[in-house]
Structure formats: structure tokens, C-alpha cells
Design a protein around this motif. Structure first.
Motif, mmCIF file in Angstrom:
data_model
loop_
_atom_site.group_PDB
_atom_site.id
_atom_site.type_symbol
_atom_site.label_atom_id
_atom_site.label_comp_id
_atom_site.label_asym_id
_atom_site.label_seq_id
_atom_site.Cartn_x
_atom_site.Cartn_y
_atom_site.Cartn_z
ATOM 1 N N GLU A 75 0.836 -1.203 0.000
ATOM 2 C CA GLU A 75 0.000 0.000 0.000
ATOM 3 C C GLU A 75 0.872 1.255 0.000
ATOM 4 O OE1 GLU A 75 -0.536 -2.677 1.836
ATOM 5 O OE2 GLU A 75 -2.633 -2.869 2.464
ATOM 6 N N ALA A 76 1.918 1.249 0.823
ATOM 7 C CA ALA A 76 2.803 2.408 0.891
ATOM 8 C C ALA A 76 3.475 2.655 -0.454
ATOM 9 C CB ALA A 76 3.846 2.205 1.983
ATOM 10 N N LYS A 77 3.955 1.589 -1.068
ATOM 11 C CA LYS A 77 4.641 1.705 -2.360
ATOM 12 C C LYS A 77 3.700 2.238 -3.430
ATOM 13 C CE LYS A 77 7.304 -1.116 -5.636
ATOM 14 N NZ LYS A 77 6.355 -1.140 -6.769
ATOM 15 N N ASN A 78 2.468 1.740 -3.468
ATOM 16 C CA ASN A 78 1.511 2.199 -4.476
ATOM 17 C C ASN A 78 1.185 3.672 -4.292
ATOM 18 O OD1 ASN A 78 1.399 -0.339 -5.617
ATOM 19 N ND2 ASN A 78 -0.467 -0.953 -4.545
ATOM 20 N N TYR A 79 0.933 4.083 -3.044
ATOM 21 C CA TYR A 79 0.642 5.493 -2.774
ATOM 22 C C TYR A 79 1.812 6.375 -3.202
ATOM 23 C CZ TYR A 79 -3.482 4.402 0.136
ATOM 24 O OH TYR A 79 -4.714 3.990 0.583
ATOM 25 N N LEU A 80 3.014 5.939 -2.870
ATOM 26 C CA LEU A 80 4.199 6.737 -3.194
ATOM 27 C C LEU A 80 4.383 6.867 -4.697
ATOM 28 C CD1 LEU A 80 6.790 8.209 -2.478
ATOM 29 C CD2 LEU A 80 7.923 5.984 -2.254
ATOM 30 N N GLU A 81 4.243 5.775 -5.428
ATOM 31 C CA GLU A 81 4.440 5.820 -6.871
ATOM 32 C C GLU A 81 3.403 6.714 -7.547
ATOM 33 O OE1 GLU A 81 4.406 1.715 -7.921
ATOM 34 O OE2 GLU A 81 6.568 1.455 -7.566
#
Length: 370
Positions: free
Chosen positions: A180-186
Motif C-alpha cells: 500500500e505504501a509503495k503504491n501510494y508513493l508511486e
């Protein structure tokens, strides 16, 4: 008496690089006795914020006395609860539970008064996400924040909230909410790259976080690319806060050393040395360090030890000529300590604008946790 809405000292700041402007609303001070008590408490709180001292104590008094005036379901009570939550200093489960309870109280009030999808609830939701112990609940609170942001028809605001969500999840729940963190960041990073200049604070923070994610996956070249972009931004915009530039240089040293590219790391050691004035009284701190291996024979015996060393930090920040000052525990501890320290990197001493060699000392302790 007509009630006045209190100023809320919170902001949707994305990092320590951004500042929140404080605003105030005048309050009547000569009404009933509880109102007078609250007015005095609130003014003390404003003064404490301005002076940056005794903020927690005055925030608590403003909250408790304000609640007596405004009641349990007024926006002012919610705002005072958030102010108090933000003012609490220290760490630990008990303090985090206290913060969470205050943010939860504020959210309950604001959601009842404005609706669960109202923008007024965002700061309370972020606070709950930050101080819950549940990764699932944190992700749920942040999803609500982003859903609310989308209703505002402001794409940058949505990106900002995604970056905030990514930062929080990566910091506190990376093992459970990595995807979830990676998707939000990207998603936030994509928006910033398409719509913001490279020297914007949002892009700098996104670059730092993208570099951290890449390093965690051992994609060192990707991390290096991001951090070098930050360094280049600072090189062409000298008015920025140099602490972030120092951090970028420091991280690059570690990444290059992990790849065995010590010469590439050297220029960043020198850059830090130029940025930080040398003090004769200071103890040199390694910019990159390797922990010593615990000698296997000593570990089997349950033996502890220590090694104090003196060495030269040369003009490129390498450790040279290590000598033992004193040690306890045997030669194997000494060999392990020397082998580790010889891999460390420092910012060299500068004199009259030029790097020079300097002598430094360090003590390494070897202890077995029982």
C-alpha cells in the motif's frame, strides 16, 4: 453569547522542510467564570506556542477548560483536543494511547458535525493513523483521508495525501503495509514529476522516500539516481535548508560503499566536510560504518570485550594507521575491531578551504545479550 471558532494550530505539512502558519481568533475574556478561566488558559497557550516552551502544559489546560465552556460536541473542543495531542512530548505506548484518544475524540465530534466525508476530519484521521498500533486500522484511516481528498477536486492535494500516507505506512508499518505504501508513493511521485518543478519540496520528499524503498529492495542504482537528483537540486538552489542536502550526501556515501565504489563516495564525504564547519572540540562521527563481527570463539565462551583505537582520517575521509590504545578480552576482539574500523568513512577535516589529515579515536564494546 455568540460562540467564536477557535484557531486550530495544525497543518497538512508534508515534512520538516515545510512550515505551518499559526493564526488566532480573538476570544471574549469577561463572560462567566469558566469562560474567563478558559480565555486566560488559551492566551497562555498562544504565548507558549510563540515562545516554544511549556506548550504541552498550556495546551492541556486550554483543552480541559475549553471543554467545560464549549461542551463535548463542539468544533472548538475538537480543535483543542487536536492541539493538545500535537503538543504532547515524549515516546511510549501510554503517550501514544493518549494522543490516539484525543484524535479519536476530535474525529467523532467533527464527523458528527460535518459528516464523515468532510475535509474537517482529515487532521483527526491522520492523527489516528499515526498513533494506532494496528496496521489495518492505520491503512483504513489513510484510505479515508485519500477518499476525502478526492472529493475536493484538487489533484495536488490528493497526491500530497498519498505521499503523507506512504510516509506514515513506510515509517510505522512497512513490513505489513509495504505494498500500500509503495503504491501510494508511486502515484504521488508520478503526479509530482508531471506537474511540479524538480526543486519543489514535494518532489524532494518523494525522491527521499523512493530512494529508501529502492535501497530496501537492494536496488542501489535507483536509490543513487534519486539522491543525486536531490543533491543537484540543492547545488543549483542554495537557499534551501542544507540539512536535507547533508542527509542526501550521507545516504549516497552508504550506498556507494555498499557497492564497493569508495571513490564515488569520496566526493560526498568532501561535500559534507565543506558544508559543516570544523570544531577542534568535536568528535568525528563516521558517515558510513561497518559493525565488527563478534569473534566466534568468544561468543561460544560467552566472553565480552572492548577495544579503544586511535587512527588517522585522511584527506579523502578514509581510515588509516589504526593503533590499539587499550583493549579487554583478547587479540580476536582487536582484530575484529580494526577490520571493521578500516572500512569506515568520515568527513575529513578542512583547514583554509583544503582537506587535511586528522587524528580520531573510537571505542568498540563487544557484549553478549543474556
Amino acid at each position: 453569547m455568540k460562540r467564536q471558532q477557535l484557531a486550530l494550530f495544525i497543518g497538512l505539512s508534508l515534512s520538516a522542510l515545510s512550515a505551518t502558519t499559526l493564526s488566532t481568533t480573538a476570544l471574549a475574556s469577561q463572560a462567566s467564570d469558566p469562560q474567563t478561566v478558559f480565555s486566560q488558559a488559551y492566551q497562555s497557550y498562544l504565548a507558549a506556542v510563540k515562545a516554544d516552551e511549556n506548550v504541552q502544559q498550556t495546551a492541556k489546560l486550554a483543552y480541559t477548560s475549553g471543554k467545560a465552556v464549549y461542551g463535548k460536541s463542539d468544533d472548538n473542543t475538537a480543535n483543542l483536543a487536536i492541539n493538545y495531542a500535537k503538543a504532547i512530548k515524549g515516546y511510549g505506548d501510554e503517550l501514544n494511547e493518549q494522543r490516539f484518544a484525543l484524535y479519536n475524540e476530535a474525529h467523532t465530534i467533527l464527523a458528527a458535525n460535518h459528516g464523515k466525508q468532510s475535509i474537517e476530519t482529515i487532521d483527526a484521521l491522520l492523527g489516528q493513523a499515526n498513533y494506532t498500533t494496528s496496521a489495518y486500522k492505520a491503512a483504513n484511516f489513510l484510505e479515508q483521508v485519500i477518499d476525502i481528498a478526492k472529493t475536493q477536486n484538487k489533484p495536488k492535494f490528493v497526491a500530497d495525501m498519498k505521499l503523507e500516507a506512504a510516509s506514515l505506512l513506510a515509517k510505522k508499518f512497512s513490513s505489513k503495509k509495504y505494498r500500500e505504501a509503495k503504491n501510494y508513493l508511486e502515484e504521488a511521485d508520478e503526479y509530482y514529476q508531471e506537474n511540479l518543478p524538480e526543486n519543489s519540496l514535494e518532489r524532494i520528499k518523494a525522491d527521499f522516500l523512493m530512494a529508501s524503498f529502492a535501497e530496501g529492495r537492494k536496488k542501489y542504482n535507483q536509490a543513487i539516481e534519486r539522491l543525486n537528483r536531490i543533491v543537484n537540486v540543492f547545488d543549483s538552489n542554495l537557499n534551501f535548508d542544507h540539512s536535507a542536502e547533508l542527509s542526501a550526501h550521507s545516504k549516497l556515501i552508504g550506498l556507494y560503499e555498499k557497492q564497493g565504489k569508495s571513490e564515488e563516495a569520496t566526493k560526498h564525504c568532501l561535500a559534507i566536510a565543506k558544508m559543516v564547519p570544523w570544531k577542534e572540540s568535536q568528535e568525528q562521527t563516521p558517515l558510513y560504518r561497518v559493525n565488527p563481527d563478534y569473534p566466534l570463539n568468544k561468543a561460544k565462551q560467552g566472553r565480552s570485550g572492548s577495544v579503544a583505537m586511535e587512527f588517522e582520517v585522511d584527506t579523502a575521509g578514509f581510515v588509516k594507521n589504526v593503533s590499539i590504545l587499550n583493549s579487554d578480552g583478547g587479540v580476536s576482539f582487536e582484530k575484529s575491531a580494526i577490520k571493521a574500523v578500516e572500512q569506515w568513512r568520515y568527513a575529513p577535516k578542512f583547514e583554509k578551504g583544503q582537506p587535511v589529515s586528522a587524528t580520531s579515536q573510537v571505542r568498540l564494546d563487544f557484549k553478549i545479550n543474556r
